[in-house]
Design an enzyme around this catalytic site. Structure first.
Site, PDB file in Angstrom:
ATOM      1  N   ASP A   1       0.743  -1.120   0.174  1.00  0.00           N
ATOM      2  CA  ASP A   1      -0.167  -0.027  -0.127  1.00  0.00           C
ATOM      3  C   ASP A   1       1.106   1.192  -0.071  1.00  0.00           C
ATOM      4  OD1 ASP A   1      -0.780   1.117   3.530  1.00  0.00           O
ATOM      5  OD2 ASP A   1       1.063   0.063   2.573  1.00  0.00           O
TER       6      ASP A   1
ATOM      7  N   ASP B   1      -8.274  -7.193  -0.361  1.00  0.00           N
ATOM      8  CA  ASP B   1      -7.514  -7.454   0.933  1.00  0.00           C
ATOM      9  C   ASP B   1      -8.266  -7.181   2.181  1.00  0.00           C
ATOM     10  OD1 ASP B   1      -7.013  -4.174   0.805  1.00  0.00           O
ATOM     11  OD2 ASP B   1      -6.315  -4.955   2.708  1.00  0.00           O
TER      12      ASP B   1
ATOM     13  N   CYS C   1     -13.582 -28.474   5.979  1.00  0.00           N
ATOM     14  CA  CYS C   1     -12.352 -27.736   5.722  1.00  0.00           C
ATOM     15  C   CYS C   1     -11.166 -28.566   5.809  1.00  0.00           C
ATOM     16  CB  CYS C   1     -12.094 -26.679   6.764  1.00  0.00           C
ATOM     17  SG  CYS C   1     -10.727 -25.865   6.558  1.00  0.00           S
TER      18      CYS C   1
ATOM     19  N   CYS D   1      -7.848 -27.674   5.788  1.00  0.00           N
ATOM     20  CA  CYS D   1      -6.771 -26.856   6.412  1.00  0.00           C
ATOM     21  C   CYS D   1      -5.943 -27.911   7.631  1.00  0.00           C
ATOM     22  CB  CYS D   1      -7.056 -25.432   6.943  1.00  0.00           C
ATOM     23  SG  CYS D   1      -7.763 -25.546   8.720  1.00  0.00           S
TER      24      CYS D   1
ATOM     25  N   CYS E   1      -8.039 -28.126  10.690  1.00  0.00           N
ATOM     26  CA  CYS E   1      -9.073 -28.989  10.703  1.00  0.00           C
ATOM     27  C   CYS E   1      -8.889 -30.418  10.167  1.00  0.00           C
ATOM     28  CB  CYS E   1     -10.204 -28.304   9.604  1.00  0.00           C
ATOM     29  SG  CYS E   1     -10.805 -26.867  10.316  1.00  0.00           S
TER      30      CYS E   1
ATOM     31  N   HIS F   1      -6.454 -21.375   9.724  1.00  0.00           N
ATOM     32  CA  HIS F   1      -8.013 -21.689   9.212  1.00  0.00           C
ATOM     33  C   HIS F   1      -8.642 -20.596   8.498  1.00  0.00           C
ATOM     34  CE1 HIS F   1     -12.056 -23.333   9.096  1.00  0.00           C
ATOM     35  NE2 HIS F   1     -12.356 -22.229   9.618  1.00  0.00           N
TER      36      HIS F   1
HETATM   37  O1  LIG Z   1      -9.087   4.595   0.153  1.00  0.00           O
HETATM   38  C1  LIG Z   1      -8.315   3.815   0.614  1.00  0.00           C
HETATM   39  N1  LIG Z   1      -7.138   4.004   0.235  1.00  0.00           N
HETATM   40  C2  LIG Z   1      -5.883   3.565   0.572  1.00  0.00           C
HETATM   41  N2  LIG Z   1      -6.190   2.275   1.339  1.00  0.00           N
HETATM   42  C3  LIG Z   1      -7.206   1.968   1.668  1.00  0.00           C
HETATM   43  C4  LIG Z   1      -7.382   0.973   3.015  1.00  0.00           C
HETATM   44  C5  LIG Z   1      -5.895  -0.058   3.257  1.00  0.00           C
HETATM   45  C6  LIG Z   1      -6.234  -1.309   2.508  1.00  0.00           C
HETATM   46  N3  LIG Z   1      -5.437  -2.248   3.211  1.00  0.00           N
HETATM   47  C7  LIG Z   1      -4.022  -2.004   3.087  1.00  0.00           C
HETATM   48  C8  LIG Z   1      -3.242  -2.954   4.006  1.00  0.00           C
HETATM   49  C9  LIG Z   1      -1.768  -2.932   3.447  1.00  0.00           C
HETATM   50  C10 LIG Z   1      -0.805  -3.661   4.576  1.00  0.00           C
HETATM   51  C11 LIG Z   1      -1.075  -3.584   5.632  1.00  0.00           C
HETATM   52  C12 LIG Z   1      -2.554  -3.857   6.256  1.00  0.00           C
HETATM   53  C13 LIG Z   1      -3.565  -2.966   5.395  1.00  0.00           C
HETATM   54  C14 LIG Z   1      -8.685   0.587   3.482  1.00  0.00           C
HETATM   55  N4  LIG Z   1      -9.031  -0.459   4.292  1.00  0.00           N
HETATM   56  C15 LIG Z   1     -10.252  -0.315   4.580  1.00  0.00           C
HETATM   57  N5  LIG Z   1     -11.150  -0.904   5.313  1.00  0.00           N
HETATM   58  C16 LIG Z   1     -10.692  -1.910   6.236  1.00  0.00           C
HETATM   59  C17 LIG Z   1     -10.387  -1.308   7.403  1.00  0.00           C
HETATM   60  C18 LIG Z   1      -9.216  -1.909   8.231  1.00  0.00           C
HETATM   61  C19 LIG Z   1      -8.905  -1.280   9.370  1.00  0.00           C
HETATM   62  C20 LIG Z   1      -9.497  -0.225   9.470  1.00  0.00           C
HETATM   63  S1  LIG Z   1     -10.797   0.064   8.093  1.00  0.00           S
HETATM   64  N6  LIG Z   1     -10.927   0.860   3.719  1.00  0.00           N
HETATM   65  C21 LIG Z   1      -9.740   1.359   3.038  1.00  0.00           C
HETATM   66  C22 LIG Z   1      -9.926   2.394   2.097  1.00  0.00           C
HETATM   67  C23 LIG Z   1      -8.397   2.762   1.587  1.00  0.00           C
HETATM   68 ZN   LIG Z   2      -9.869 -25.252   8.808  1.00  0.00          ZN
END
Ligand SMILES: O=c1[nH]cnc2c(CCNCC3CCCCC3)c3[nH]c(NCc4cccs4)nc3cc12
Ligand SMILES: [Zn+2]
Length: 390
Positions: free
Chosen positions: A92, A272, A310, A312, A315, A354
């Site tokens: 990201d 993700d 499952c 995994c 399980c 799991h």
């Molecule tokens: O507009 C966005 N722009 C950029 N990133 C966003 C993310 C992070 C996506 N996961 C990154 C990962 C990269 C590697 C490490 C972990 C994150 C979002 N996650 C969520 N909701 C889930 C949420 C999770 C927690 C609070 S909201 N909405 C999101 C919207 C955006």
């Molecule tokens: Zn399992």
């Protein structure tokens, strides 16, 4: 480099089966991408990720920049060598974490000024800095620095004017990300991120301007940020299928198993979410027939595995034969309930394996149904099964 091949499109929805060729390998889509935050998917060894069929994992630019820092990362040639994961990685931009720092950050047109949560140092993140960090990490897919438009701020809903301001800055940052990515001659793929809040016409403007910039792939951001479920579904129904059909579409931060099935139906290729890993650590287990809380006393003497269908390791054990197919090599709910009550570290290790396997297997079943032309039947069976209860 990125090549996206459309293999199959579902006649009665926007769902499609694809194949994504990246520098570190080929990825079958639709796909769920396990989240690795500090250079590891918490509590899971890379060999277990391979075993459960993970094809691509996420790296967290912000945290890895803070610690161990770019000098160490550079010395390993990037994140693959450092964490010993040799399949594709998506990183990201680092922006989303900076947003969650709340008042400890100041947003300007230039970028974001903030204090390091690790040591209090004054830091600065801009589209250019984000591209420089992700180039050192050498991830296969790089995300532009964007502003995740909030759903609400201090109790007031983001207005259309505020959403427009935010969306337009993300577009300017998309251009700057693309220019810096090119200047650095990064050989990987840069994705643009669509914003626009809960306003379809702003979403349309955002995607049109990003398509003009001709990114190799696109993400839909600004959802799963606390909005009501029906609002998220409204944007999921509007935006993904309006993105170029011949390029991959990534829905960020989504979601529950139901959200994944709905997202595929709406034309999403990549997901993700921290849910499978975060919920595993707090004892919420996903199964084909619904969710369960392993801490609940009703599991104290239950000899069954978490999910009888499952395969995994938790399980089905090393045999990989599910309980319903006669396998008895797995761990029982009673044992996992015990580990949870004792706070034993093997507990979260097994429940994470799991839950991740559940998500990855669900996506594999979806890919097989799209190959076979039976995706509508899968959607119906999925909803029936999940409503049965465990
Ligand atoms: O507009 C966005 N722009 C950029 N990133 C966003 C993310 C992070 C996506 N996961 C990154 C990962 C990269 C590697 C490490 C972990 C994150 C979002 N996650 C969520 N909701 C889930 C949420 C999770 C927690 C609070 S909201 N909405 C999101 C919207 C955006
Ligand atoms: Zn399992």
């Amino acid at each position: 480099m990125l090549q996206f091949d459309l293999l199959q499109t579902d006649p009665s929805s926007h769902a499609r089966r694809g194949q994504l060729t990246l520098n570190h390998g080929v990825v079958q889509t639709p796909i769920f991408m396990p989240v690795g935050t500090y250079g590891t998917v918490k509590g899971v060894m890379p060999r277990s990720l391979e075993e459960m069929g993970a094809q691509i994992i996420l790296g967290n630019t912000f945290h890895l920049w803070m610690r161990p820092g770019l000098d160490v990362m550079q010395s390993f040639g990037g994140l693959h060598g450092f964490e010993q994961w040799h399949k594709p990685i998506l990183t990201d931009s680092g922006g989303f974490q900076v947003w969650s720092l709340g008042d400890m950050r100041k947003i300007t047109e230039e970028g974001v000024h903030f204090a390091s949560p690790v040591n209090g140092d004054k830091l600065f993140m801009s589209p250019e800095v984000s591209m420089q960090i992700q180039t050192v990490l050498n991830s296969d897919i790089v995300m532009q620095l964007d502003e995740c438009t909030p759903y609400e701020t201090k109790g007031h809903l983001t207005t259309e004017a505020e959403a427009r301001q935010s969306m337009e800055m993300s577009i300017r940052w998309a251009r700057r990300s693309q220019a810096e990515f090119a200047r650095l001659e990064n050989p990987n793929a840069l994705f643009g991120i669509v914003q626009g809040g809960m306003f379809e016409h702003l979403r349309q403007e955002s995607l049109e301007q990003l398509v003009e910039l001709d990114f190799p792939g696109y993400a839909v951001g600004g959802v799963s940020v606390g909005e009501p479920k029906d609002e998220m579904r409204r944007i999921m129904a509007h935006t993904p299928h309006r993105l170029p059909a011949h390029k991959p579409r990534y829905l960020m931060g989504v979601g529950t198993p139901e959200d994944l099935v709905e997202g595929v139906t709406q034309g999403v290729d990549m997901f993700d979410c921290v849910m499978p890993t975060r919920n595993a650590r707090n004892g919420t287990i996903f199964t084909r027939y619904g969710d369960l809380k392993i801490r609940n006393a009703r599991h104290r003497d239950d000899h069954q595995p978490l999910d009888v269908t499952c395969t995994c390791h938790a399980c089905a054990g090393t045999s990989g034969v599910s309980w319903e197919n006669g396998g008895r090599g797995g761990f029982s709910r009673a044992y996992l309930h015990h580990l949870d009550r004792c706070g034993e570290m093997l507990g979260p290790m097994l429940t994470t394996i799991h839950n991740l396997h559940y998500y990855l297997n669900l996506m594999q079943e979806i890919r097989h149904a799209l190959d076979a032309g039976t995706f509508t039947a899968l959607r119906q069976q999925f909803a029936t099964d999940r409503a049965r209860g465990v």
